[in-house]
Design an enzyme around this catalytic site. Sequence first.
Site, mmCIF file in Angstrom:
data_model
loop_
_atom_site.group_PDB
_atom_site.id
_atom_site.type_symbol
_atom_site.label_atom_id
_atom_site.label_comp_id
_atom_site.label_asym_id
_atom_site.label_seq_id
_atom_site.Cartn_x
_atom_site.Cartn_y
_atom_site.Cartn_z
ATOM 1 N N PHE A 150 0.805 -1.225 0.000
ATOM 2 C CA PHE A 150 0.000 0.000 0.000
ATOM 3 C C PHE A 150 0.833 1.267 0.000
ATOM 4 O O PHE A 150 0.356 2.327 -0.392
ATOM 5 C CB PHE A 150 -0.933 0.021 1.217
ATOM 6 C CG PHE A 150 -0.236 0.258 2.538
ATOM 7 C CD1 PHE A 150 0.110 1.539 2.952
ATOM 8 C CD2 PHE A 150 0.064 -0.798 3.386
ATOM 9 C CE1 PHE A 150 0.747 1.765 4.162
ATOM 10 C CE2 PHE A 150 0.702 -0.585 4.601
ATOM 11 C CZ PHE A 150 1.048 0.703 4.983
ATOM 12 N N GLU A 177 -5.131 -3.776 -1.713
ATOM 13 C CA GLU A 177 -6.559 -3.465 -1.721
ATOM 14 C C GLU A 177 -6.875 -2.179 -0.963
ATOM 15 O O GLU A 177 -8.004 -1.686 -1.012
ATOM 16 C CB GLU A 177 -7.346 -4.634 -1.122
ATOM 17 C CG GLU A 177 -7.137 -4.875 0.354
ATOM 18 C CD GLU A 177 -5.888 -5.673 0.687
ATOM 19 O OE1 GLU A 177 -5.755 -6.094 1.845
ATOM 20 O OE2 GLU A 177 -5.045 -5.877 -0.219
ATOM 21 N N CYS A 282 9.758 1.349 3.374
ATOM 22 C CA CYS A 282 10.717 0.343 3.821
ATOM 23 C C CYS A 282 12.137 0.876 3.874
ATOM 24 O O CYS A 282 13.005 0.231 4.443
ATOM 25 C CB CYS A 282 10.647 -0.894 2.922
ATOM 26 S SG CYS A 282 11.208 -0.613 1.235
#
Length: 500
Positions: A150, A177, A282
Site C-alpha cells: 500500500f 486493496e 521500507c
Amino acid sequence: MTKIVNHWIGGKTAEGASGTYGPVTNPATGEVTTKVAFASVEEVDAAVAAAKEAFRTWGQSSLAQRTSILFRFRALLDAHRDEIAGLITAEHGKVHSDALGEVARGLEIVDLACGINVQLKGELSTQVASRVDVASIRQPLGVVAGITPFNFPAMVPMWMFPLAIACGNTFVLKPSEKDPSASVRLAELLAEAGLPEGVFNVVHGDKAAVDRLLEHPDVKAVSFVGSTPIARHIHTTASANGKRVQALGGAKNHMLVLPDADLDAAADAAVSAAYGSAGERCMAISAVVAVGAIGDELVEKIRERAEKIKIGPGDDPASEMGPLITAAHRDKVASYVAGAADEGADVVLDGTGHTVDGYENGHWIGISLLDKVPTTAKAYQDEIFGPVLCVLRAGTYEEALDLINASPFGNGAAVFTRDGGAARRFQLEVEAGMVGVNVPIPVPVGYHSFGGWKDSLFGDHHIYGNDGTHFYTRGKVVTTRWPDPADAPAGVDLGFPRNH
C-alpha cells in the site's frame, strides 16, 4: 455514490463477479470513499489466461514494437502525473508533493525499460572450434505476477511491470486493496499507449487472490514487496510451486552518526528520512545510532526540527506529513510509543494524541522521538512503519557497527561523517544491501538494482536495474557449426567433440 474499483483483464475493465468488496478509506477523513472488487479464484484464472494468450504474440514481438509502446506510455504518464498523485493522496494519505515524487521514481524504471534493447543484447564467441560459434541469448519467461504494497501504489508496480513487459513477458498485478485506483489508471494509460490486450492485467483482492497466483501453473515468476513474514511465505510457497521469486521484505534501517559529523546536516537528514511519508516506507530511517558524546546534542537538534513539522491532509499544500493508511495501523504504531518508557526508553516526543482540526476522524498520529532505546525494546526490534524514530547510543564505531549488524534486517544503512576512511570501512563492513554515505535513504537510481540482505530479501535477485532484467528473462546458449561448402562429408565420429 460510492466509487467502485474493478479489475482490468484482457485490455478492459472487468466488473467484479465474486460479490465480495473491500472498503477503501480516505485516511484524512476516515470516510469510506470507494469499494474495491475482490477477485475469486476464477477471476484470477481469467487474468492469467488472458496474459497467457497475449504472450503467444507479445513474446515474439520485436524490441522496436515494445519500446515504442513504452515511450508512448512514458509520455502519457508524464502528462498525467499530477492526476495519479491525486489518486495516491486520496487513498494513501501522503502529501501531494510526496506522491508526485513517487510517480517520478516510477518514471525512472519506465525510462530504463525504454532502453531495454541494450540490456537484452546477447554475446557471441566465434571460432570456439573449427567453424563453431557459441552465442548466448536471453528470452522472456511467459506470464509473470507482481504483488505490491500500500505504501507506494504507483512506484512499486512500476519497479516491476515496465521491465517485465519490455523483456517480452505478460503481467498480472495484484496491488494493495487499501489504495487500488492508481494501478487501474496505469492500466488505462498502457492501453492508450497501444499495449495489446492481455499483456497487462490487474486483479484486486486478498489472500485468496495472492495464493492462487502463487500456485497457478501458468505463472512463471512472482515479484513481491511487503513485510518480512509475508515475503517469507511468498518465497516459500511460490518456490515450492516451481516459480522464480524475488520477495522484498521489511526493514529496520540504521543511520550511524560519528562524532565528527555535521550534526545539523545529520539532524535534517534524520527528520526527513524518519518522518517523510509518515514513516510508511521500507527505506525510512527508524534507528539513529549516535557514537560518543554527541548524542544529547543530536537528539535536541532532531527534536527542534521534528516539532515544526506541519501535519495535515495530503491535499493541503501546507501539509508536510499526512495521516497513516488505516485506523488499525495508527493504533498499532501508537502502541510502540505507549510501551517505550516501560522498556527503558526516554520518550522525548510523544505524537500519539495528535489530531487535526476539522478532520477529527482521520487516521492521525504525530511525531514520536525515543532516546536511549535499548536493543531489547519492541520499538527497536520491530518494523513500526510509522513516524517513530529510535535513537540508540554507542561508545565506539565498532560497538555501533556490531549493533547494526546484529539486526535481522539488512535493507539499508547510512553513515554520517567527514572521515573518508571511516565511511569506506562502513560501506564494506555493514551488513546491508544498500548503503548511504551522508545520504540517509540510499534508494538506487533506476539503472542500479534495489534490494537488501538477510530478512529483507528472499530470493536471488534484487529488483529493477540489471537484476530486474535477468529476473524477467532466462538465458539460452546456442552452439552452431555450418559446414564449409568445400568440405567433404565428415562421416560419423563417436568420440568427444574436438575443439582444436
